[in-house]
Design a protein around this motif. Structure first.
Motif, PDB file in Angstrom:
ATOM      1  N   LEU A 280      59.923  47.247  57.676  1.00  0.00           N
ATOM      2  CA  LEU A 280      60.458  48.258  56.778  1.00  0.00           C
ATOM      3  C   LEU A 280      60.481  47.807  55.317  1.00  0.00           C
ATOM      4  CD1 LEU A 280      63.491  49.575  58.887  1.00  0.00           C
ATOM      5  CD2 LEU A 280      61.228  50.613  58.634  1.00  0.00           C
ATOM      6  N   LEU A 281      60.798  46.515  55.078  1.00  0.00           N
ATOM      7  CA  LEU A 281      61.042  46.063  53.709  1.00  0.00           C
ATOM      8  C   LEU A 281      60.027  45.066  53.179  1.00  0.00           C
ATOM      9  CD1 LEU A 281      64.904  45.464  54.049  1.00  0.00           C
ATOM     10  CD2 LEU A 281      63.763  47.525  53.199  1.00  0.00           C
ATOM     11  N   THR A 282      59.085  44.640  54.018  1.00  0.00           N
ATOM     12  CA  THR A 282      58.175  43.524  53.734  1.00  0.00           C
ATOM     13  C   THR A 282      58.936  42.208  53.879  1.00  0.00           C
ATOM     14  OG1 THR A 282      58.526  43.343  51.336  1.00  0.00           O
ATOM     15  CG2 THR A 282      56.869  44.942  52.096  1.00  0.00           C
ATOM     16  N   ALA A 283      58.190  41.138  54.076  1.00  0.00           N
ATOM     17  CA  ALA A 283      58.774  39.838  54.413  1.00  0.00           C
ATOM     18  C   ALA A 283      59.699  39.289  53.321  1.00  0.00           C
ATOM     19  CB  ALA A 283      57.660  38.849  54.743  1.00  0.00           C
ATOM     20  N   PRO A 284      59.312  39.293  52.052  1.00  0.00           N
ATOM     21  CA  PRO A 284      60.218  38.719  51.045  1.00  0.00           C
ATOM     22  C   PRO A 284      61.553  39.458  50.938  1.00  0.00           C
ATOM     23  CG  PRO A 284      58.005  38.934  50.166  1.00  0.00           C
ATOM     24  CD  PRO A 284      58.031  39.703  51.445  1.00  0.00           C
ATOM     25  N   LEU A 285      61.507  40.787  50.971  1.00  0.00           N
ATOM     26  CA  LEU A 285      62.752  41.539  50.891  1.00  0.00           C
ATOM     27  C   LEU A 285      63.595  41.381  52.151  1.00  0.00           C
ATOM     28  CD1 LEU A 285      61.584  44.844  49.155  1.00  0.00           C
ATOM     29  CD2 LEU A 285      62.718  42.862  48.150  1.00  0.00           C
ATOM     30  N   ALA A 286      62.969  41.072  53.281  1.00  0.00           N
ATOM     31  CA  ALA A 286      63.746  40.833  54.511  1.00  0.00           C
ATOM     32  C   ALA A 286      64.614  39.596  54.395  1.00  0.00           C
ATOM     33  CB  ALA A 286      62.798  40.712  55.703  1.00  0.00           C
ATOM     34  N   VAL A 287      64.246  38.653  53.527  1.00  0.00           N
ATOM     35  CA  VAL A 287      65.060  37.449  53.325  1.00  0.00           C
ATOM     36  C   VAL A 287      66.399  37.816  52.701  1.00  0.00           C
ATOM     37  CG1 VAL A 287      65.086  35.144  52.292  1.00  0.00           C
ATOM     38  CG2 VAL A 287      62.944  36.109  53.095  1.00  0.00           C
ATOM     39  N   LEU A 288      66.484  38.990  52.060  1.00  0.00           N
ATOM     40  CA  LEU A 288      67.762  39.447  51.532  1.00  0.00           C
ATOM     41  C   LEU A 288      68.814  39.585  52.629  1.00  0.00           C
ATOM     42  CD1 LEU A 288      66.841  42.155  48.852  1.00  0.00           C
ATOM     43  CD2 LEU A 288      67.934  39.935  48.470  1.00  0.00           C
ATOM     44  N   ALA A 289      68.380  39.854  53.857  1.00  0.00           N
ATOM     45  CA  ALA A 289      69.334  39.930  54.967  1.00  0.00           C
ATOM     46  C   ALA A 289      70.017  38.587  55.181  1.00  0.00           C
ATOM     47  CB  ALA A 289      68.615  40.383  56.239  1.00  0.00           C
ATOM     48  N   GLU A 290      69.265  37.488  55.037  1.00  0.00           N
ATOM     49  CA  GLU A 290      69.876  36.164  55.160  1.00  0.00           C
ATOM     50  C   GLU A 290      70.858  35.909  54.020  1.00  0.00           C
ATOM     51  OE1 GLU A 290      68.529  31.534  55.847  1.00  0.00           O
ATOM     52  OE2 GLU A 290      67.211  32.894  54.770  1.00  0.00           O
ATOM     53  N   ALA A 291      70.485  36.266  52.798  1.00  0.00           N
ATOM     54  CA  ALA A 291      71.400  36.084  51.665  1.00  0.00           C
ATOM     55  C   ALA A 291      72.677  36.897  51.857  1.00  0.00           C
ATOM     56  CB  ALA A 291      70.702  36.488  50.372  1.00  0.00           C
TER      57      ALA A 291
END
Length: 548
Positions: A280-291
């Protein structure tokens, strides 16, 4: 098994009975002393004198501890008169009144601390558990999102991917032992835990920002992995002794089982959530879930109210502190057994993991889609194992649960190494053994943590936990290399059978330690053997009584 180990009271009845005071002593005044002869001393049956106002000390000179470890509260009864001489009745009354025998004082119910409420009703434990579950789930998302970012957007080479993968475990080898010494020097552990989560949040948030700015590269990803890994090492070193402040000693095993249940939930739901976010968000933006997960964890930890009163250890140098933790882990018989068993299991488990995928696909012919289902079943088994471990440990103790789990640890690997037959039979047996082994892994890890917390002195908990983490996780790389090289030399099935035999060796560490259950022999009171003269005399007396 596709985963390795992660990490009697004095009461008021004991006091003498005070003298009852008269209700009409305000109208009668004792006569002045006269030269009459003194009364004879009272008999032993007269009332005992009243005690002084000072409390009765404990036999050991210190307050008697309660089951929770805190001293007994002082008595709430009103204090006795400060005069050392009790008020006495007039001499005429004493001479005319007969002495009454002292009646025994009925015993008062012993004061004992009430049992702690269940963990699910303890606010601070719920906050701590929720913080760990959210943080671990976010880490599982990044395990997929960060490599996908390196492969799909940055076209990383195989060597760069190897360095990126190793960067997550390098901080354990570089700072694992020192982190324990730092944790033991702290009076409060929660501020360090909150700071680690905030640093990890900031580091993870730089990935999508750098990607949007067009400056993201593989070196940036490696640096972020090193920062998050270092913060995670410090967090784990402080979280282990912090658990002792939040949870009652009688509930530590259940609390650790809850943490391992959250790890099982994260291992099952994390990859699926990561795939959805990447889609849904692409891989880099998915890292925002970890943050976001790290930030939420820090806020939850900030709301915990349990006070910490840790006594920091006296330290001379970092090296001496680290050596003391190593020495305790190696010389203490129970801690040495746990350390040896953990290292043995993780070495051979990682060797098995290195060849697991190839063996499943090429030798057993398991479809790729079903391998993920088998891994999910292992996580579901971990949830059931956490629930069952908390109940079995209350009935049988952590030691017995640990021994049983070690005995059955190699069951899945042995089954995989000997498995043959049609596909349905292979899938059924792998599903069963995988679910059981998922529960066994959680049972062993839970009891290992509870016994370590029980056996380690409070001033050494951080260093002993750091030593164990350093050893059992540092050996993972060696196990993976050994499994890969052995598979090329002797074959996949042979390596798996060797791994099953190697994990079985961990039983020796536990069975030769004080954790082994000892047979309790009923000991009768010692009676000296009768001498020949006594036996003869007893026989003659018996004959005389029997004769008419």
């Amino acid at each position: 098994m596709k985963r390795s180990l992660h990490n009697s009271s004095a009461t008021a009845s004991d006091l003498p009975t005070p003298l009852p005071t008269s209700t009409n002593h305000t109208t009668e005044r004792p006569p002045p002393p006269s030269p009459q002869p003194a009364l004879p001393p009272t008999s032993s049956a007269s009332l005992p004198p009243a005690p002084s106002a000072s409390p009765l000390p404990a036999p050991s000179g210190s307050p008697l501890p309660t089951p929770s470890g805190s001293p007994l509260p002082t008595s709430s009864a009103p204090s006795l008169p400060t005069s050392s001489t009790p008020p006495s009745a007039p001499p005429l009354l004493q001479s005319s009144a007969p002495s009454l025998p002292a009646s025994p004082t009925p015993p008062l119910p012993s004061s004992s601390a009430p049992p702690p409420p269940p963990l699910r009703r303890q606010r601070d434990y719920r906050l701590l558990w929720t913080a760990r579950t959210i943080s671990v789930t976010g880490s599982e998302v990044s395990k997929l999102a960060i490599p996908l970012t390196a492969v799909t957007l940055l076209t990383a080479s195989p060597s760069q991917m190897g360095i990126l993968t190793a960067a997550a475990s390098v901080p354990v080898l570089l700072f694992g032992l020192q982190s324990g010494a730092i944790a033991d020097r702290l009076t409060r552990h929660r501020p360090l835990m909150i700071a680690c989560e905030l640093v990890s949040c900031a580091a993870a948030a730089t990935i999508p920002i750098a990607w949007l700015l067009g400056v993201l590269n593989v070196v940036w990803l490696i640096a972020v992995a090193l920062v998050i890994g270092t913060a995670g090492v410090l967090f784990k070193a402080a979280n282990f002794p912090h658990l002792a402040a939040v949870v009652d000693p009688s509930q530590r095993t259940e609390a650790m089982a809850g943490f391992h249940a959250s790890y099982s939930v994260a291992s099952v739901s994390g990859p699926g959530l990561a795939g959805l976010l990447v889609q849904l968000l692409t891989a880099p933006l998915a890292v925002l879930a970890e943050a976001f997960a790290f930030l939420t964890s820090a806020l939850l930890l900030r709301t915990i109210r349990t006070p910490e009163h840790n006594t920091p250890t006296t330290s001379k140098s970092m090296w001496r502190d680290v050596v003391e933790g190593l020495r305790t882990s190696v010389t203490h018989p129970v801690l040495r057994a746990l350390l040896g068993a953990g290292v043995t299991i993780n070495f051979f488990a990682m060797a098995y993991t290195a060849v697991y995928m190839l063996y499943m696909l090429n030798t057993l012919g398991i479809p790729k889609a079903l391998i993920g289902v088998l891994i999910a079943l292992s996580g579901a088994g971990g949830l059931f194992g956490a629930w069952l471990t908390a109940r079995l440990s209350k009935r049988y103790g952590e030691d017995r649960v640990l021994i049983v789990s070690v005995i059955f640890f190699p069951i899945e690997i042995l089954t995989v190494g000997l498995l043959t037959g049609p596909l349905w039979w292979k899938l059924a047996l792998l599903a069963l053994t995988g679910t059981v082994t998922g529960g066994i892994v959680v049972a062993f890890a839970t009891c290992l943590g509870a016994i370590t917390l029980r056996e380690t002195p409070p001033e050494l908990r951080g260093r002993v936990n750091a030593t164990t983490t350093f050893a059992v996780q540092g050996v993972l790389a060696l196990g993976g290399l050994a499994g890969g090289f052995m598979a090329e030399l002797i074959g996949l099935r042979q390596v798996i059978l060797i791994c099953a035999a190697g994990i079985a060796l961990s039983t020796i560490w536990i069975w030769t330690s004080p954790l082994r259950p000892q047979r309790r022999r009923t000991t009768l009171p010692h009676t000296p053997a009768p001498s020949p003269t006594d036996s003869t005399t007893h026989l003659i007396e018996t004959k005389r009584r029997a004769s008419p």
